[in-house]
Design an enzyme around this catalytic site. Structure first.
Site, mmCIF file in Angstrom:
data_model
loop_
_atom_site.group_PDB
_atom_site.id
_atom_site.type_symbol
_atom_site.label_atom_id
_atom_site.label_comp_id
_atom_site.label_asym_id
_atom_site.label_seq_id
_atom_site.Cartn_x
_atom_site.Cartn_y
_atom_site.Cartn_z
ATOM 1 N N LYS A 183 40.233 50.148 53.975
ATOM 2 C CA LYS A 183 38.916 50.180 54.193
ATOM 3 C C LYS A 183 38.547 48.788 54.221
ATOM 4 O O LYS A 183 37.440 48.634 53.681
ATOM 5 C CB LYS A 183 38.075 51.240 53.605
ATOM 6 C CG LYS A 183 38.606 52.691 53.818
ATOM 7 C CD LYS A 183 37.515 53.811 53.195
ATOM 8 C CE LYS A 183 37.864 55.076 53.618
ATOM 9 N NZ LYS A 183 39.189 55.648 52.856
ATOM 10 N N ARG A 184 39.208 47.920 54.529
ATOM 11 C CA ARG A 184 38.829 46.259 54.390
ATOM 12 C C ARG A 184 37.872 46.303 55.583
ATOM 13 O O ARG A 184 37.882 46.466 56.748
ATOM 14 C CB ARG A 184 39.891 45.372 54.453
ATOM 15 C CG ARG A 184 41.017 45.460 53.367
ATOM 16 C CD ARG A 184 40.322 45.273 51.977
ATOM 17 N NE ARG A 184 41.241 45.316 50.900
ATOM 18 C CZ ARG A 184 41.523 46.095 49.839
ATOM 19 N NH1 ARG A 184 40.709 47.141 49.882
ATOM 20 N NH2 ARG A 184 42.207 45.939 49.127
#
Length: 293
Positions: free
Chosen positions: A104-105
């Protein structure tokens, strides 16, 4: 069958379609949090983490279309945990099983480029077949990752309408733009992903994340990419929910389950039985939903 990797020049969309054709759409998470380590009789340290994660990987390899390690549960052990994650990714490559690394960057400019180098570039020890990305600094901020993924034959899954209740505060808000006023933020992310996938066959490399635990209210038919649908099992989603909520999707929907499979370990045979049970339930729910339409 050993699936070709990015270096074979086969785009992620094709590799994913082939994996789903062989194993079905189920995605299983590898989430080594404290409770599951304890349930497996393992210490909450590097040794316990490695036995859990690599044991789960060994059980799941060749059984499912893709696995989804949650990076946070490795990172909390510091460099030792990241080293274990690297070995899990190597195990998956050796087994020919696709990996969606749940990181989830989301960032901007050179920082997003750094994440792209880490997760989507050949030669990186953390490179996976695909990663999750957060677009809430603007979809355009993801450009370095989208470019890297396309160039290396990898994929991304962009958060759109997530399974957590708090997500609605942002994701259901309306976008006020000249082209299409009134869209939800989540729909705008889906539409941006669809634009990236246009013209790609059998589907594009930009998927979206849409939770299976609630009505999503999204138009997904034009995505031309995969939909990751987390929330089955411990979060309350059922195969019947998924069959109804994604009935209009013409592409690949990847239901994701973690604890409801992993709690059957450490016995690898029991883990595989749990996988087959979920696969059968999902297939049955899809067939039943199709018969009632």
């Amino acid at each position: 069958m050993t699936l070709p990797g990015p270096r074979d020049g086969v785009p992620f969309g094709r590799r994913l379609a082939d994996a789903v054709a062989e194993h079905g759409p189920l995605c299983v998470g590898i989430d080594p949090h404290r409770g599951l380590l304890a349930a497996w009789g393992l210490a909450d340290d590097q040794a316990g983490l490695e036995r859990f994660a690599r044991g789960a990987m060994a059980a799941l390899a060749g059984q499912v279309a893709l696995v989804k390690p949650q990076s946070a549960f490795f990172e909390r052990h510091g460099s030792a945990g990241v080293a274990v994650l690297e070995r899990v990714l190597a195990d998956a490559r050796d087994a020919g099983t696709l990996v969606l690394l749940d990181v989830k960057r989301g960032d901007i400019g050179s920082t997003m480029g750094g994440y792209a180098d880490a997760y989507l570039t050949d030669g990186s020890p953390l490179a996976a077949d695909a990663v999750t990305l957060s677009p809430y600094l603007g979809f355009g901020s993801l450009a370095p990752a989208l470019t890297a993924a396309a160039g290396s034959g990898r994929g991304v899954f962009v958060l759109a309408r997530t399974s957590n209740p708090d997500g609605a505060q942002v994701q259901t808000a309306q976008v006020q733009l000249a082209d299409r006023d009134g869209r939800s933020v989540a729909q705008a992310m889906v539409d941006a992903a669809a634009a990236e996938n246009a013209g790609r066959a059998p589907m594009g490399h930009v998927g979206v994340v849409v939770g299976a635990t609630h009505e999503h209210g999204l138009e997904l038919s034009g995505l031309n990419g995969p939909v990751l649908a987390p929330g089955l099992g411990a979060q309350g989603g059922t195969p019947a929910d998924l069959a109804v909520r994604f009935a209009a999707v013409t592409g690949v929907v990847l239901p994701s389950v973690s604890r409801a499979v992993l709690e059957n370990g450490p016995d690898q045979a029991a883990l595989r039985v749990a996988v087959r049970t979920w696969q059968a339930e999902l297939a049955g729910a899809t067939e039943q939903a199709g018969a009632t339409q």
